[in-house]
Scaffold this active site. Structure first.
Site, PDB file in Angstrom:
ATOM      1  N   ASP A  81       0.967  -1.097  -0.008  1.00 58.29           N
ATOM      2  CA  ASP A  81      -0.038   0.048   0.004  1.00 58.29           C
ATOM      3  C   ASP A  81       0.805   1.378   0.145  1.00 58.29           C
ATOM      4  O   ASP A  81       0.492   2.295  -0.084  1.00 58.29           O
ATOM      5  CB  ASP A  81      -0.978  -0.046   1.149  1.00 58.29           C
ATOM      6  CG  ASP A  81      -0.422  -0.139   2.589  1.00 58.29           C
ATOM      7  OD1 ASP A  81       0.837  -0.346   2.716  1.00 58.29           O
ATOM      8  OD2 ASP A  81      -1.007   0.058   3.479  1.00 58.29           O
ATOM      9  N   SER A  82       2.151   1.248  -0.143  1.00 57.81           N
ATOM     10  CA  SER A  82       3.079   2.223  -0.310  1.00 57.81           C
ATOM     11  C   SER A  82       2.806   2.651  -1.589  1.00 57.81           C
ATOM     12  O   SER A  82       3.409   3.856  -2.109  1.00 57.81           O
ATOM     13  CB  SER A  82       4.594   1.898  -0.410  1.00 57.81           C
ATOM     14  OG  SER A  82       4.758   0.595  -1.062  1.00 57.81           O
ATOM     15  N   LYS A 121      -0.900  -9.396   2.942  1.00 58.46           N
ATOM     16  CA  LYS A 121      -0.167  -8.866   4.148  1.00 58.46           C
ATOM     17  C   LYS A 121      -0.939  -8.053   4.845  1.00 58.46           C
ATOM     18  O   LYS A 121      -1.869  -7.309   4.391  1.00 58.46           O
ATOM     19  CB  LYS A 121       1.155  -8.172   3.717  1.00 58.46           C
ATOM     20  CG  LYS A 121       2.134  -7.595   4.801  1.00 58.46           C
ATOM     21  CD  LYS A 121       3.363  -7.192   4.415  1.00 58.46           C
ATOM     22  CE  LYS A 121       3.443  -5.932   3.765  1.00 58.46           C
ATOM     23  NZ  LYS A 121       2.811  -4.714   4.497  1.00 58.46           N
ATOM     24  N   GLU A 130       9.805  -3.834   9.972  1.00 59.39           N
ATOM     25  CA  GLU A 130      10.184  -2.384   9.491  1.00 59.39           C
ATOM     26  C   GLU A 130      10.860  -1.519  10.348  1.00 59.39           C
ATOM     27  O   GLU A 130      10.337  -1.359  11.375  1.00 59.39           O
ATOM     28  CB  GLU A 130       8.884  -1.854   8.607  1.00 59.39           C
ATOM     29  CG  GLU A 130       9.368  -0.432   8.031  1.00 59.39           C
ATOM     30  CD  GLU A 130       8.215  -0.063   7.095  1.00 59.39           C
ATOM     31  OE1 GLU A 130       7.303  -0.857   6.785  1.00 59.39           O
ATOM     32  OE2 GLU A 130       8.391   1.142   6.557  1.00 59.39           O
TER      33      GLU A 130
HETATM   34  O1  KIV Z   1       3.565  -1.039   1.367  1.00 55.48           O
HETATM   35  C1  KIV Z   1       4.842  -1.376   1.574  1.00 55.48           C
HETATM   36  O2  KIV Z   1       5.794  -1.337   0.442  1.00 55.48           O
HETATM   37  C2  KIV Z   1       5.403  -2.228   2.545  1.00 55.48           C
HETATM   38  C3  KIV Z   1       6.856  -2.450   2.650  1.00 55.48           C
HETATM   39  C4  KIV Z   1       7.437  -1.121   3.253  1.00 55.48           C
HETATM   40  C5  KIV Z   1       7.199  -3.742   3.400  1.00 55.48           C
HETATM   41  O3  KIV Z   1       4.690  -2.645   3.296  1.00 55.48           O
END
Ligand code: KIV
Length: 283
Positions: A46-47, A115, A184
């Site tokens: 979700d980044s 996730k 993280e």
């Molecule tokens: O959303 C994302 O890219 C993540 C990574 C930073 C692990 O959760």
């Protein structure tokens, strides 16, 4: 063409000391290049909200956003294990809500796992998903969906008690059935200590070399941002600068009439030109 890895492969790789390689991707072309580069897992994180939509955090990302992007990634990397993030407020309400959200990602986007962020409070939710046959990856340490509660994107588990809480949460996730846990922004020694006390692999981002694997945001790795990347993110290329230079050259060539030249222009049949000239525009 390599066989797509499974959660059992990841467990075996970690047991035998083979480090797992995960990277984020959000669309078809980047998924293709990640698969071609031979990564073990792709995370549709979700980044996305920040990397693709320019938002300040991940909170605005919706399930519809994730489904559309994850489906494109799955099409681009059909032989790679793809994990999709459950976005904010699509799983925290109840295990049933989580099941419906995760189910949509599995069915509509055809990813292999989801996730979710959070510690022991998420255990019943993880159990529900795993019981329905959905592989779940956990996410501890800096959990970006809680950025306002954490007071910013900052290092976590710096003190002894916080490190113990991190391990207790990781163990609760493991007992609930996750196949791996992202750690993280925690000190390297703490991440290594947590990893030593777990059976499932850990995947670090800003968590040092003692994790079972690593993940980076693709845009950081490729240097696609103009500004500075976080300290933990190594830039393996400066594609942002290359892309800007390319667009600048294109603009110059259009303005000067160099582009499109003969190599990029289709020629008409000479007879057609002759008739057009002979008959004029109003024939
Ligand atoms: O959303 C994302 O890219 C993540 C990574 C930073 C692990 O959760």
């Amino acid at each position: 063409m390599a066989r797509r890895r499974t959660i059992h492969d990841f467990a075996e790789m970690a047991r035998s000391g083979q480090r797992l390689v995960m990277v984020t991707a959000y669309d078809f072309p980047t998924a293709r290049l990640c698969q071609a580069a031979g990564v073990d897992l792709i995370l549709v994180g979700d980044s996305l909200g920040m990397a693709v939509y320019g938002e300040p955090d991940t909170l605005g990302v919706t399930l519809d956003d994730m489904v559309r992007h994850a489906a494109a990634v799955a099409r681009g990397a059909p032989d790679t294990f793809v994990v999709a993030d459950l976005p904010f407020l699509t799983y925290q309400v109840s295990p049933e809500q989580a099941l419906l959200s995760a189910g949509r990602l599995m069915q509509a986007a055809r990813v292999q796992a989801v996730k979710l962020e959070g510690g022991r409070a998420m255990a019943p939710t993880i159990e529900r998903l795993v019981a329905a046959g959905i592989p779940v990856m956990g996410h501890l340490g800096l959990t970006p969906q809680s950025v306002h509660q954490l007071g910013g994107f900052r290092l976590q588990a710096r003190q002894t008690e916080a490190a113990r809480t991190l391990l207790a949460d990781a163990r609760a996730l493991e007992a609930a059935g996750v196949f791996a846990v992202v750690l993280e922004m925690v000190p390297g020694e703490v991440a290594a200590w947590v990893t030593e006390h777990l059976q499932v692999p850990t995947i670090g981002i800003g968590a040092g070399p003692g994790c079972s694997g690593q993940v980076l945001v693709l845009h950081d790795l490729l240097g696609l941002y103009a500004g500075r990347s976080p300290r933990f993110a190594k830039r393996y290329a400066e594609l942002g600068q290359m892309a800007e230079d390319a667009v600048r050259r294109y603009a110059e060539e259009v303005r000067s009439g160099v582009f499109p030249g003969p190599d990029h222009t289709y020629a008409a049949d000479p007879d057609v030109i002759a008739r057009l000239a002979e008959e004029g525009a109003d024939a």
